[in-house]
Scaffold this motif. Structure first.
Motif, PDB file in Angstrom:
ATOM      1  N   MET A  17       0.841  -1.192   0.000  1.00  0.00           N
ATOM      2  CA  MET A  17       0.000   0.000   0.000  1.00  0.00           C
ATOM      3  C   MET A  17       0.876   1.240   0.000  1.00  0.00           C
ATOM      4  O   MET A  17       1.774   1.382   0.822  1.00  0.00           O
ATOM      5  N   SER A  18       0.617   2.138  -0.915  1.00  0.00           N
ATOM      6  CA  SER A  18       1.401   3.362  -0.976  1.00  0.00           C
ATOM      7  C   SER A  18       0.962   4.323   0.108  1.00  0.00           C
ATOM      8  O   SER A  18      -0.204   4.382   0.467  1.00  0.00           O
ATOM      9  N   VAL A  19       1.913   5.094   0.622  1.00  0.00           N
ATOM     10  CA  VAL A  19       1.642   6.053   1.680  1.00  0.00           C
ATOM     11  C   VAL A  19       2.015   7.430   1.187  1.00  0.00           C
ATOM     12  O   VAL A  19       3.120   7.651   0.695  1.00  0.00           O
ATOM     13  N   PRO A  20       1.127   8.419   1.255  1.00  0.00           N
ATOM     14  CA  PRO A  20       1.442   9.773   0.794  1.00  0.00           C
ATOM     15  C   PRO A  20       2.643  10.338   1.535  1.00  0.00           C
ATOM     16  O   PRO A  20       2.970   9.918   2.633  1.00  0.00           O
ATOM     17  N   ASP A  21       3.308  11.302   0.898  1.00  0.00           N
ATOM     18  CA  ASP A  21       4.518  11.887   1.468  1.00  0.00           C
ATOM     19  C   ASP A  21       4.226  12.975   2.490  1.00  0.00           C
ATOM     20  O   ASP A  21       5.127  13.487   3.117  1.00  0.00           O
ATOM     21  N   ARG A  22       2.977  13.359   2.660  1.00  0.00           N
ATOM     22  CA  ARG A  22       2.683  14.457   3.570  1.00  0.00           C
ATOM     23  C   ARG A  22       1.440  14.120   4.382  1.00  0.00           C
ATOM     24  O   ARG A  22       0.759  13.132   4.154  1.00  0.00           O
ATOM     25  N   CYS A  23       1.170  14.989   5.384  1.00  0.00           N
ATOM     26  CA  CYS A  23      -0.034  14.814   6.189  1.00  0.00           C
ATOM     27  C   CYS A  23      -1.278  14.966   5.328  1.00  0.00           C
ATOM     28  O   CYS A  23      -1.306  15.749   4.402  1.00  0.00           O
ATOM     29  N   ASP A  24      -2.295  14.197   5.667  1.00  0.00           N
ATOM     30  CA  ASP A  24      -3.587  14.332   5.015  1.00  0.00           C
ATOM     31  C   ASP A  24      -4.489  15.128   5.944  1.00  0.00           C
ATOM     32  O   ASP A  24      -4.889  14.652   6.989  1.00  0.00           O
ATOM     33  N   ILE A  25      -4.795  16.376   5.593  1.00  0.00           N
ATOM     34  CA  ILE A  25      -5.614  17.213   6.441  1.00  0.00           C
ATOM     35  C   ILE A  25      -7.071  16.809   6.262  1.00  0.00           C
ATOM     36  O   ILE A  25      -7.672  17.053   5.215  1.00  0.00           O
ATOM     37  N   CYS A  26      -7.642  16.184   7.301  1.00  0.00           N
ATOM     38  CA  CYS A  26      -9.008  15.680   7.206  1.00  0.00           C
ATOM     39  C   CYS A  26     -10.026  16.790   7.392  1.00  0.00           C
ATOM     40  O   CYS A  26     -11.105  16.753   6.841  1.00  0.00           O
ATOM     41  N   SER A  27      -9.702  17.758   8.198  1.00  0.00           N
ATOM     42  CA  SER A  27     -10.552  18.917   8.414  1.00  0.00           C
ATOM     43  C   SER A  27      -9.654  20.012   8.963  1.00  0.00           C
ATOM     44  O   SER A  27      -8.453  19.826   9.118  1.00  0.00           O
ATOM     45  N   GLU A  28     -10.249  21.141   9.252  1.00  0.00           N
ATOM     46  CA  GLU A  28      -9.457  22.263   9.747  1.00  0.00           C
ATOM     47  C   GLU A  28      -8.737  21.919  11.040  1.00  0.00           C
ATOM     48  O   GLU A  28      -7.637  22.391  11.284  1.00  0.00           O
ATOM     49  N   ASN A  29      -9.338  21.093  11.863  1.00  0.00           N
ATOM     50  CA  ASN A  29      -8.766  20.775  13.170  1.00  0.00           C
ATOM     51  C   ASN A  29      -8.242  19.355  13.289  1.00  0.00           C
ATOM     52  O   ASN A  29      -7.659  19.012  14.306  1.00  0.00           O
ATOM     53  N   GLU A  30      -8.475  18.530  12.296  1.00  0.00           N
ATOM     54  CA  GLU A  30      -8.055  17.126  12.372  1.00  0.00           C
ATOM     55  C   GLU A  30      -6.976  16.837  11.351  1.00  0.00           C
ATOM     56  O   GLU A  30      -7.121  17.145  10.167  1.00  0.00           O
ATOM     57  N   VAL A  31      -5.877  16.249  11.819  1.00  0.00           N
ATOM     58  CA  VAL A  31      -4.747  15.929  10.957  1.00  0.00           C
ATOM     59  C   VAL A  31      -4.447  14.445  11.070  1.00  0.00           C
ATOM     60  O   VAL A  31      -4.323  13.908  12.179  1.00  0.00           O
ATOM     61  N   ARG A  32      -4.325  13.783   9.951  1.00  0.00           N
ATOM     62  CA  ARG A  32      -3.947  12.370   9.928  1.00  0.00           C
ATOM     63  C   ARG A  32      -2.479  12.300   9.539  1.00  0.00           C
ATOM     64  O   ARG A  32      -2.111  12.569   8.393  1.00  0.00           O
ATOM     65  N   ILE A  33      -1.644  11.937  10.493  1.00  0.00           N
ATOM     66  CA  ILE A  33      -0.199  11.950  10.229  1.00  0.00           C
ATOM     67  C   ILE A  33       0.193  10.713   9.413  1.00  0.00           C
ATOM     68  O   ILE A  33      -0.515   9.699   9.395  1.00  0.00           O
ATOM     69  N   ARG A  34       1.361  10.817   8.752  1.00  0.00           N
ATOM     70  CA  ARG A  34       1.820   9.744   7.879  1.00  0.00           C
ATOM     71  C   ARG A  34       3.193   9.193   8.261  1.00  0.00           C
ATOM     72  O   ARG A  34       3.677   8.272   7.606  1.00  0.00           O
ATOM     73  N   SER A  35       3.811   9.734   9.297  1.00  0.00           N
ATOM     74  CA  SER A  35       5.129   9.239   9.681  1.00  0.00           C
ATOM     75  C   SER A  35       5.440   9.682  11.108  1.00  0.00           C
ATOM     76  O   SER A  35       4.778  10.567  11.665  1.00  0.00           O
ATOM     77  N   TRP A  36       6.453   9.059  11.682  1.00  0.00           N
ATOM     78  CA  TRP A  36       6.945   9.420  13.021  1.00  0.00           C
ATOM     79  C   TRP A  36       7.375  10.883  13.050  1.00  0.00           C
ATOM     80  O   TRP A  36       7.048  11.611  13.977  1.00  0.00           O
ATOM     81  N   SER A  37       8.094  11.335  12.034  1.00  0.00           N
ATOM     82  CA  SER A  37       8.596  12.705  12.019  1.00  0.00           C
ATOM     83  C   SER A  37       7.448  13.708  11.921  1.00  0.00           C
ATOM     84  O   SER A  37       7.479  14.772  12.551  1.00  0.00           O
ATOM     85  N   GLU A  38       6.409  13.389  11.141  1.00  0.00           N
ATOM     86  CA  GLU A  38       5.263  14.290  11.050  1.00  0.00           C
ATOM     87  C   GLU A  38       4.505  14.360  12.369  1.00  0.00           C
ATOM     88  O   GLU A  38       3.957  15.408  12.724  1.00  0.00           O
ATOM     89  N   LEU A  39       4.503  13.268  13.098  1.00  0.00           N
ATOM     90  CA  LEU A  39       3.864  13.279  14.406  1.00  0.00           C
ATOM     91  C   LEU A  39       4.578  14.256  15.342  1.00  0.00           C
ATOM     92  O   LEU A  39       3.939  15.018  16.062  1.00  0.00           O
ATOM     93  N   GLN A  40       5.918  14.246  15.322  1.00  0.00           N
ATOM     94  CA  GLN A  40       6.674  15.196  16.148  1.00  0.00           C
ATOM     95  C   GLN A  40       6.358  16.639  15.742  1.00  0.00           C
ATOM     96  O   GLN A  40       6.168  17.512  16.593  1.00  0.00           O
ATOM     97  N   GLU A  41       6.313  16.879  14.440  1.00  0.00           N
ATOM     98  CA  GLU A  41       6.038  18.228  13.956  1.00  0.00           C
ATOM     99  C   GLU A  41       4.667  18.720  14.425  1.00  0.00           C
ATOM    100  O   GLU A  41       4.512  19.869  14.846  1.00  0.00           O
ATOM    101  N   GLN A  42       3.674  17.851  14.358  1.00  0.00           N
ATOM    102  CA  GLN A  42       2.326  18.236  14.762  1.00  0.00           C
ATOM    103  C   GLN A  42       2.234  18.472  16.264  1.00  0.00           C
ATOM    104  O   GLN A  42       1.584  19.418  16.719  1.00  0.00           O
ATOM    105  N   LEU A  43       2.880  17.619  17.049  1.00  0.00           N
ATOM    106  CA  LEU A  43       2.772  17.728  18.501  1.00  0.00           C
ATOM    107  C   LEU A  43       3.506  18.956  19.043  1.00  0.00           C
ATOM    108  O   LEU A  43       3.106  19.521  20.065  1.00  0.00           O
ATOM    109  N   PHE A  44       4.587  19.353  18.368  1.00  0.00           N
ATOM    110  CA  PHE A  44       5.357  20.498  18.849  1.00  0.00           C
ATOM    111  C   PHE A  44       5.058  21.774  18.056  1.00  0.00           C
ATOM    112  O   PHE A  44       5.746  22.773  18.204  1.00  0.00           O
ATOM    113  N   GLN A  45       4.011  21.709  17.234  1.00  0.00           N
ATOM    114  CA  GLN A  45       3.605  22.890  16.470  1.00  0.00           C
ATOM    115  C   GLN A  45       3.179  24.007  17.428  1.00  0.00           C
ATOM    116  O   GLN A  45       2.564  23.763  18.464  1.00  0.00           O
TER     117      GLN A  45
END
Length: 275
Positions: free
Chosen positions: A1-29
């Motif tokens: 299954m292919s995985v997109p290279d970036r976060c998939d923004i589900c709504s204005e307030n909901e973010v579906r992360i795609r990697s460990w590094s993106e999770l860090q970016e979102q949590l420390f935003q």
């Protein structure tokens, strides 16, 4: 299954992360604070193993006429508990102790630590086939919606969240939460730091939220205040990677629940085969 290279923004307030590094970016935003020139987040975090779980308190999950039973539950907890477990005989000290030991209360557990929230989102390996979630709520912005006398209390103390001592002075009883000046502000949420009863609270970097109305769900209240929160969804296929990296970083039950119970839970999960 292919995985997109970036976060998939589900709504204005909901973010579906795609990697460990993106999770860090979102949590420390938004953690940079230009006023002091430091990275100091103003978010409280809550990790859940299933993204469909609501922000419900243990009192709400009790069901039935839980709002009417609240004072009876707390009265009996105070009656039968050792009085030496609280620093002061006040509502907020007793609520904190009752919540800590698993009695139904209107308090909801949060943490200042994104990594502790990650732990709770990935601690239940029986839920690794289900998307997890981390809620992030800006408690500074939430407190700007409080009635004036509570905002002034925080300002006078130079604090961003309440302590049990501060609330004991400002809101000594449940009835105070329904005073006209509270009701005029509508339903409100406030965040408080529990007393350091034991190492578990300290290690989990814990804080609580409380609604002025025990029947008001926090996630329902948040929908009307979209500027103060984010919902970070962790796909099921990323849970094992996140879990293993947290274990490597020593964010485990052995640390967060000091004692033989925590040690046993950690060993049981750590040595369970991937399935």
């Amino acid at each position: 299954m292919s995985v997109p290279d970036r976060c998939d923004i589900c709504s204005e307030n909901e973010v579906r992360i795609r990697s460990w590094s993106e999770l860090q970016e979102q949590l420390f935003q938004d953690s940079w604070n230009p006023e002091i020139g430091r990275f100091r987040s103003r978010y409280a975090f809550r990790g859940l193993s299933d993204t469909t779980y609501r922000l419900e308190t243990t009192l709400t999950r009790l069901g039935g006429s839980y709002a009417e039973l609240e004072r009876h539950i707390l009265r009996n907890f105070r009656k039968y508990a050792h009085r030496s477990v609280v620093e002061r005989d006040s509502l907020w000290h007793w609520l904190s102790v009752a919540q800590h030991y698993g009695s139904p209360t209107r308090l909801l557990d949060w943490t200042y630590s994104p990594f502790v929230a990650m732990h709770f989102a990935t601690a239940n390996i029986d839920r690794f086939d289900t998307d997890g979630v981390i809620w992030a709520v800006n408690y500074l912005k939430a407190h700007r919606l409080l009635p004036e006398h509570l905002r002034l209390k925080l300002e006078a103390e130079g604090a961003n969240v309440f302590t049990v001592e501060m609330l004991s002075e400002s809101l000594p009883s449940f009835q105070e939460l329904r005073r006209p000046e509270m009701l005029s502000a509508g339903e409100v949420v406030l965040f408080l730091e529990p007393p350091s009863i034991d190492d578990r609270i300290v290690n989990q970097f814990a804080l609580f939220s409380v609604m002025s109305d025990p029947t008001a769900p926090l996630d329902g209240w948040l929908r009307d205040c979209p500027e103060i929160w984010r919902k970070i969804v962790i796909p099921a296929h990323l849970k094992w990677e996140i879990r293993d990296k947290l274990d490597q970083a020593n964010i485990t039950e052995r640390v967060l629940f000091p004692g033989l119970d925590g040690l046993s839970h950690w060993l049981n999960r750590h040595y369970s085969p991937r399935r």
